[in-house]
Design an enzyme around this catalytic site. Structure first.
Site, PDB file in Angstrom:
ATOM      1  N   VAL A   1     -40.508   9.058  -4.550  1.00 23.81           N
ATOM      2  CA  VAL A   1     -40.400   9.558  -3.329  1.00 23.81           C
ATOM      3  C   VAL A   1     -40.800   8.542  -2.258  1.00 23.81           C
ATOM      4  O   VAL A   1     -41.631   7.455  -2.564  1.00 23.81           O
ATOM      5  CB  VAL A   1     -40.973  10.839  -3.007  1.00 23.81           C
ATOM      6  CG1 VAL A   1     -40.262  11.966  -3.635  1.00 23.81           C
ATOM      7  CG2 VAL A   1     -42.569  10.946  -2.956  1.00 23.81           C
ATOM      8  N   ASP A   2     -40.436   8.705  -1.170  1.00 21.01           N
ATOM      9  CA  ASP A   2     -40.712   7.865  -0.148  1.00 21.01           C
ATOM     10  C   ASP A   2     -42.153   7.045  -0.011  1.00 21.01           C
ATOM     11  O   ASP A   2     -43.079   7.676  -0.217  1.00 21.01           O
ATOM     12  CB  ASP A   2     -40.387   8.261   1.355  1.00 21.01           C
ATOM     13  CG  ASP A   2     -40.517   7.334   2.589  1.00 21.01           C
ATOM     14  OD1 ASP A   2     -40.646   5.960   2.176  1.00 21.01           O
ATOM     15  OD2 ASP A   2     -40.342   7.584   3.470  1.00 21.01           O
TER      16      ASP A   2
END
Length: 382
Positions: A219-220
């Site tokens: 994820v980011d």
């Protein structure tokens, strides 16, 4: 002579030969680009001005950013820009100039961040299409000869963070690790996709190393390292193989590019309550500002060695326009707390930084010694 002694002698001579080419007094130049937003307006304007000034001050119309930096780090949209500026076109030059990279992202922005209408209906909130972003990134990092670029295929060392849900820990992609083992080498488009997978907008992105031995559910990277400057500084300080002459921050010259604040007064209700998305934005801004504060402290005795370019949230309600970024007065972190507005604009601060870059000349660190070199030299009778 025993094989171990021969090996030691070979690598000793290699190291001496390598280090003799390094200017121990020359500072290592770091470029770091924040995540945040979908357009990278602040970083984009800064990068174009940076490269234009390099060309102006060197008198070389073909000079590029990678010629004057030793390592580039980026998160989210900043990682996409960092990878575009450092991806090797097969001749030792980057695939994109700064202006070409910013133009490409602007032209393909609607595809990179295409709203998935079906997912929006099902989840009752906006989501972007992962498939659409995948397609653009694959096109971006595929050479004309058909080669799909990996972390190893960059002109300069590259550093990109994400957060791995499998290990519940940050995961930092680096060319240094990719060069050591195929288990840490990933396709470049996947690296950019991983660091851009904002949880509220994209599903987690699964990727696997070139040899299939390392996997990650990403994820980011902005959740933990929206401002990757500290990670880049730490990487250089501890990577003696690639940066043997660095002993401390006094040996570094750092340019950190922000992407504007994520939150503002308009996102906080009159009663002081914040929505979940506003809290996330506050966290992202807080991470970036904390890193800036830490580095401000670390470089307090040599301020000119660390420059942070960030928009102050001025301009229109939709954020600063590209032409406004360089005209804003710069902001500088004070040692141990607070900030101050400096007299120079962001554009002028970049110009001053470029003056130092050009004065110290193009980067000249040779490739690190490796086993292939040792075998070659042994064959030649070293």
């Amino acid at each position: 002579m025993e094989l171990s002694k021969v090996t030691l002698e070979i690598f000793t001579k290699l190291e001496q030969k390598w280090l003799s080419h390094c200017e121990t007094t020359k500072q290592i130049r770091i470029l770091s680009i924040d995540g945040g937003g979908t357009t990278g307006i602040v970083a984009g304007a800064s990068l174009i001005h940076l490269e234009d000034q390099i060309r102006l001050k060197t008198g070389d119309p073909n000079a590029q950013i990678v010629d004057f930096f030793d390592i580039i780090a980026g998160t989210g949209i900043g990682a996409v820009l960092a990878a575009m500026l450092s991806a090797d076109d097969g001749t030792g030059h980057p695939l994109f100039t700064a202006r070409e990279a910013v133009k490409f992202i602007s032209h393909h922005n609607s595809q990179l961040f295409k709203v998935n209408t079906l997912a929006g209906v099902l989840h009752r909130r906006k989501r972007f299409s992962g498939k659409s972003m995948d397609k653009v990134l694959k096109e971006m990092f595929k050479r004309e000869d058909g080669k799909v670029l990996t972390l190893k295929d960059t002109c300069k060392p590259l550093l990109v963070p994400c957060f791995d849900l499998k290990s519940s820990a940050p995961f930092v992609f680096s060319r240094a690790d990719a060069s050591e083992s195929p288990s840490f080498n990933f396709e470049l488009w996947q690296v950019c996709r991983a660091t851009s997978a904002t949880p509220s907008l994209f599903k987690p992105f699964a990727l696997t190393s070139i040899d299939g031995k390392t996997s990650c559910s990403a994820v980011d990277g902005g959740l933990v390292m929206n401002n990757p400057t500290a990670a880049a500084v730490t990487h250089v300080l501890h990577n003696k193989r690639d940066f043997p002459s660095v002993n401390g921050v006094e040996d570094l010259l750092v340019l950190s590019l922000g992407n504007g604040p994520s939150c503002g007064r308009s996102k906080v209700h009159n009663n002081g309550e914040c929505s979940t998305s506003s809290v996330i934005n506050i966290v992202l801004d807080g991470v970036s500002e904390t890193v800036d504060q830490m580095l401000g402290n670390a470089f307090c005795w040599n301020r000119t060695n660390y420059v942070r370019i960030q928009a102050n949230g001025l301009g229109s309600d939709k954020g600063p326009r590209m032409e406004e970024v360089l005209k804003e007065r710069g902001v500088e972190s004070l040692p141990f707390g607070g900030k101050r507005l400096v007299t120079e604009t962001n554009g002028q601060r970049l110009e001053g930084f470029v003056q130092r870059l050009v004065a110290s000349g193009e980067t000249s660190l040779p490739p690190s010694p490796c086993k292939e070199s040792a075998v070659s030299l042994l064959a030649n009778g070293l």
